[in-house]
Design a protein around this motif. Sequence first.
Motif, mmCIF file in Angstrom:
data_model
loop_
_atom_site.group_PDB
_atom_site.id
_atom_site.type_symbol
_atom_site.label_atom_id
_atom_site.label_comp_id
_atom_site.label_asym_id
_atom_site.label_seq_id
_atom_site.Cartn_x
_atom_site.Cartn_y
_atom_site.Cartn_z
ATOM 1 N N THR A 1 -5.305 3.754 -3.133
ATOM 2 C CA THR A 1 -5.002 3.310 -4.491
ATOM 3 C C THR A 1 -6.314 3.133 -5.260
ATOM 4 O O THR A 1 -7.375 2.923 -4.661
ATOM 5 C CB THR A 1 -4.240 1.977 -4.461
ATOM 6 O OG1 THR A 1 -4.980 1.036 -3.671
ATOM 7 C CG2 THR A 1 -2.855 2.164 -3.860
ATOM 8 N N SER B 1 -3.389 -3.682 -2.089
ATOM 9 C CA SER B 1 -2.090 -3.222 -1.617
ATOM 10 C C SER B 1 -1.275 -4.407 -1.141
ATOM 11 O O SER B 1 -1.797 -5.302 -0.473
ATOM 12 C CB SER B 1 -2.246 -2.240 -0.453
ATOM 13 O OG SER B 1 -0.994 -1.980 0.166
ATOM 14 N N THR C 1 1.591 -0.735 4.046
ATOM 15 C CA THR C 1 0.736 -0.859 2.868
ATOM 16 C C THR C 1 1.076 0.283 1.911
ATOM 17 O O THR C 1 1.924 1.122 2.204
ATOM 18 C CB THR C 1 -0.763 -0.802 3.241
ATOM 19 O OG1 THR C 1 -1.021 0.391 4.004
ATOM 20 C CG2 THR C 1 -1.178 -2.020 4.050
ATOM 21 N N GLN D 1 -6.814 -0.336 4.065
ATOM 22 C CA GLN D 1 -6.533 -1.534 3.279
ATOM 23 C C GLN D 1 -6.522 -2.772 4.174
ATOM 24 O O GLN D 1 -7.015 -3.843 3.788
ATOM 25 C CB GLN D 1 -5.164 -1.400 2.584
ATOM 26 C CG GLN D 1 -5.093 -0.302 1.535
ATOM 27 C CD GLN D 1 -5.487 -0.772 0.145
ATOM 28 O OE1 GLN D 1 -6.165 -1.787 -0.022
ATOM 29 N NE2 GLN D 1 -5.072 -0.025 -0.869
ATOM 30 N N TRP E 1 0.105 -2.726 -6.745
ATOM 31 C CA TRP E 1 -1.205 -2.217 -6.335
ATOM 32 C C TRP E 1 -2.176 -2.159 -7.516
ATOM 33 O O TRP E 1 -3.380 -1.996 -7.319
ATOM 34 C CB TRP E 1 -1.061 -0.841 -5.693
ATOM 35 C CG TRP E 1 -0.132 0.081 -6.422
ATOM 36 C CD1 TRP E 1 1.242 0.095 -6.360
ATOM 37 C CD2 TRP E 1 -0.490 1.103 -7.342
ATOM 38 N NE1 TRP E 1 1.754 1.074 -7.192
ATOM 39 C CE2 TRP E 1 0.723 1.708 -7.802
ATOM 40 C CE3 TRP E 1 -1.703 1.583 -7.822
ATOM 41 C CZ2 TRP E 1 0.737 2.756 -8.718
ATOM 42 C CZ3 TRP E 1 -1.694 2.640 -8.735
ATOM 43 C CH2 TRP E 1 -0.479 3.205 -9.169
#
Length: 450
Positions: free
Chosen positions: A320, A330, A152, A399, A232
């Motif tokens: 992110t 992601s 990821t 994620q 992302w």
Amino acid sequence: MKKALGAAAVAAAAALALSACAGGGSQNASANSDASGTISYWLWDANQLPAYQQCADDFHKANPNITVNVTQTGWDDYWTNITNGFVGGNGPDVFTDHLSKYGDFVKNNQLLSLDDAVKADNVNLGQYNKGLADLWVGQDGKRYGLPKDWDTISLFYNKDLISKAGLTADQVGSLSWNPTDGGTFEKAIAHLTVDTSGKRGDEAGFDKNNVAVYGVGLAGSGASEGQTEWSWLTGTTGWTHTDKNPWGTHFNFDDKKVQDTITWFHSMIDKGYMPKLETTVGASMPDAFGAGKAAINANGSWMIGQYFGYKGINVGIAPTPTGPDGKRASMYNGLADSINAATKNPAAATKWVEYLGSPACQDVVAAKAVVFPAISEAADKASAAFKAKGIDVTPFTQQVKDNTTFLFPITENAAKVDGIMKPAMDAVFSGKSPASSLTDANSQVNALFQ
């Protein structure tokens, strides 16, 4: 990164594979077969070479009649060698495969299906992280790989530069983004950017043409996937690369969501907060980070070891930023090991692939703390191994746990798609064309599927 096969090469490779596999999969062999001999195994990641060499040594001890020769080459040379090997008949027996590649390999009958072996040898497909095993089932319903790992995207950041800017780890870990004004993410990037006179990007007198430290690094334009570059961000807008995934046949680069995102991302270059595209050619974004020339880098989990290996750089990992939909996003990619349809030793090759996909090997990989193995329990062991090194990898694993991932786009014609989208994206990121020009490129891409 992706190179298309010429028409003659494709025809030659297809003919070779067809003669070798006699109809695509008839050589499929059970690992319980009488397997012996020497087989070759190729991979591209030098960081993973020690783990897989140990797996090969352990495998030989358990199977003295089989020897595995491991070869590692860099990404670009790797795929050129694979392509040439398919054409010339001297490719590896087994190799690390990528989701962006295997669709065309299957189309050209260059891979051996594993279905009979998986059934005969009772391979437990349920041991892998959810969805990973399904990624390697082609449009023909046959399986062409056993999962080896997953990845990821997160943000690597320089703790000292963050602290010097007056920002906290909690602030970096809770950034938000939108394509209109960039949100708190743009504010952070601006403040973290410093010119050669010491002026920050959000201060009067900032000189965008003479930057000492960029707020965020740039690896390139991202071509058709933008895995570490911009996916992302686009993933938080509701945009998807294709009409369906896997095996989509219609790309969506004509969508306003992706074009607005790319427009904003490119504006970071115009404002001086991110390096110009031309400066990234032949350069390494991680190395620039390691030299203290960027405060934040978005990159994949397979790069953890490299980022934490730079001397004098105090590294942190943050998730992110959340986007317009209020969630993070992601790309979720999973590699696998595949068998060359032209292998002269399918029984030994199959036994090795099954070993690569087993806890015996993936636990070894986990202990090295380089990547997250595909087997769920092994991935947890990898997280623990990273933690033992003082590295908190939660932003990468969260994620998956929060289900905020989306699949790497899996399609046929991947090399040709990239052949169209890379120059189109390069033109946008270099300022030669507006993001709206992606509409024309998108039409060219979709014509490949008609």
